[in-house]
Enzyme design. Structure first.
Site, short mmCIF file in Angstrom:
data_model
loop_
_atom_site.label_atom_id
_atom_site.label_comp_id
_atom_site.label_asym_id
_atom_site.label_seq_id
_atom_site.Cartn_x
_atom_site.Cartn_y
_atom_site.Cartn_z
CB CYS A 209 -6.48 2.52 5.52
SG CYS A 209 -5.62 1.27 4.85
CG HIS B 194 3.08 -0.87 12.23
ND1 HIS B 194 4.43 -1.05 12.09
CD2 HIS B 194 2.57 -1.28 11.29
CE1 HIS B 194 4.65 -1.85 11.23
NE2 HIS B 194 3.32 -2.29 10.72
CG HIS C 242 4.14 -5.99 11.25
ND1 HIS C 242 2.64 -5.77 11.81
CD2 HIS C 242 4.87 -5.62 12.06
CE1 HIS C 242 2.88 -5.03 12.84
NE2 HIS C 242 4.23 -4.91 13.12
CB SER D 144 1.37 -9.09 8.13
OG SER D 144 0.44 -8.40 7.41
CB SER D 145 -3.04 -7.36 11.54
OG SER D 145 -2.42 -7.32 12.89
CG ASN D 146 -2.41 -6.17 5.73
OD1 ASN D 146 -2.35 -6.58 4.79
ND2 ASN D 146 -1.38 -5.66 6.30
CB CYS E 297 0.87 5.01 7.29
SG CYS E 297 -0.39 5.00 6.35
CB CYS F 56 -0.75 -0.07 1.21
SG CYS F 56 0.34 -0.07 2.79
CD GLU G 51 -0.35 -2.03 13.51
OE1 GLU G 51 -0.05 -2.73 14.62
OE2 GLU G 51 -0.49 -2.70 12.46
FE1 SF4 Z 1 -0.87 0.81 4.44
FE2 SF4 Z 1 -1.46 0.58 7.07
FE3 SF4 Z 1 -1.33 3.08 5.86
FE4 SF4 Z 1 -3.44 1.35 5.47
S1 SF4 Z 1 -2.99 2.50 7.24
S2 SF4 Z 1 -2.15 2.74 3.80
S3 SF4 Z 1 -2.36 -0.44 5.46
S4 SF4 Z 1 0.53 1.43 6.21
#
Ligand code: SF4
Length: 271
Positions: free
Chosen positions: A152, A76, A43, A180-182, A98, A14, A128
């Site tokens: 997000c 994070h 992650h 990695s949670s996602n 981010c 991302c 996070e």
């Molecule tokens: Fe990527 Fe996390 Fe930012 Fe979403 S919040 S764009 S998953 S780093």
């Protein structure tokens, strides 16, 4: 026998991860090794190992960083207490948080100031969650059981892509690391859709027994897994005779975040 690979899209990196990795690379170019990074910058074990080879040193807390050094904060996000400790040690902080995480931090501060109680959905101990809770510790209640939290655009789009791909495949491989949670969530979404799914760090973790009786394999990757790993996994299948590789395209993504000021050359962001 596997005949067909279907690649989910969007998948993988991302904009926040792209920015965080590039921030460490730029810091290494500008300051030379070592560049200290608090926590895993993203992650993903491959990304972390690659940056380590190039001179990044990952630490768990800023107390491990020699005074006066550069330290990068991971994508994070960090709590105000961590920023304070870094300042106290005379560290030069480069913030790769981010921007979407920073926005959540700003909202936590805003609503706490207005007297609201904030329900934060996430897992205790995750970076996070620690970072966001630290912005308004007195006003935040952690909710750990809500399964559908979408934070997000990137996580939402990747989960939607998995929901679409499960109708077209017998098995889904999600490329991503255990922490990695996602990525774990992508596995959950596929399983909830009735498809067998496995989380793999790379092609070496594919168990050929999984492929018995499987004709179509779907591939996706978490928001912190580089596209090079997808190419490696596709290559693994090609070496085993799979020639039909197609992509199931979903949402188009053009999100881009500027690098942190501290690593922009002449204030100009590299693209
Ligand atoms: Fe990527 Fe996390 Fe930012 Fe979403 S919040 S764009 S998953 S780093």
């Amino acid at each position: 026998m596997v005949k067909r690979l279907v690649l989910a899209s969007p998948r993988g990196y991302c904009a926040g991860v792209e920015r965080a990795v590039e921030t460490v690379e730029r810091a290494l170019e500008l300051h030379g090794a070592p560049v200290y990074v608090r926590k895993q910058i993203v992650h993903n074990a491959h990304v972390v190992r690659d940056l380590e080879r190039r001179g990044a040193v990952f630490v768990d807390n800023v107390g491990e960083v020699p005074r006066g050094s550069n330290v990068v904060f991971s994508a994070h996000g960090v709590s105000p207490a961590v920023r304070h400790s870094a300042r106290f040690r005379g560290l030069r902080a480069i913030d790769a948080t981010c921007p979407l995480v920073s926005k959540v931090h700003a909202e936590a501060r805003h609503f706490a100031r207005l007297g609201y109680t904030i329900f934060l959905i996430g897992h205790a101990g995750h970076e996070e969650v620690d970072g966001t809770t630290g912005e308004a510790p007195q006003s935040t209640l952690l909710v750990e059981t809500a399964e559908q939290a979408e934070i997000c655009y990137a996580t939402t789009n990747r989960q939607r892509a998995v929901k679409r791909i499960v109708a077209a495949v017998d098995l889904l491989l999600v490329i991503g690391s255990r922490n990695s949670s996602n990525s774990n969530r992508l596995v959950d979404v596929a399983r909830a859709g009735g498809v067998v799914a496995y989380l793999i760090d790379d092609e070496s973790e594919i168990d050929e027994a999984w492929l018995d009786g499987v004709e179509s394999v779907g591939i996706t990757s978490g928001a912190s897994a580089p596209e090079s790993l997808v190419r490696r996994v596709v290559g693994w299948f090609r070496e085993r005779g799979v020639s039909q590789v197609e992509s199931l395209d979903g949402a188009f993504e053009d999100v881009f975040f500027k690098l942190p000021r501290e690593v922009r050359a002449d204030g100009v962001t590299r693209t």
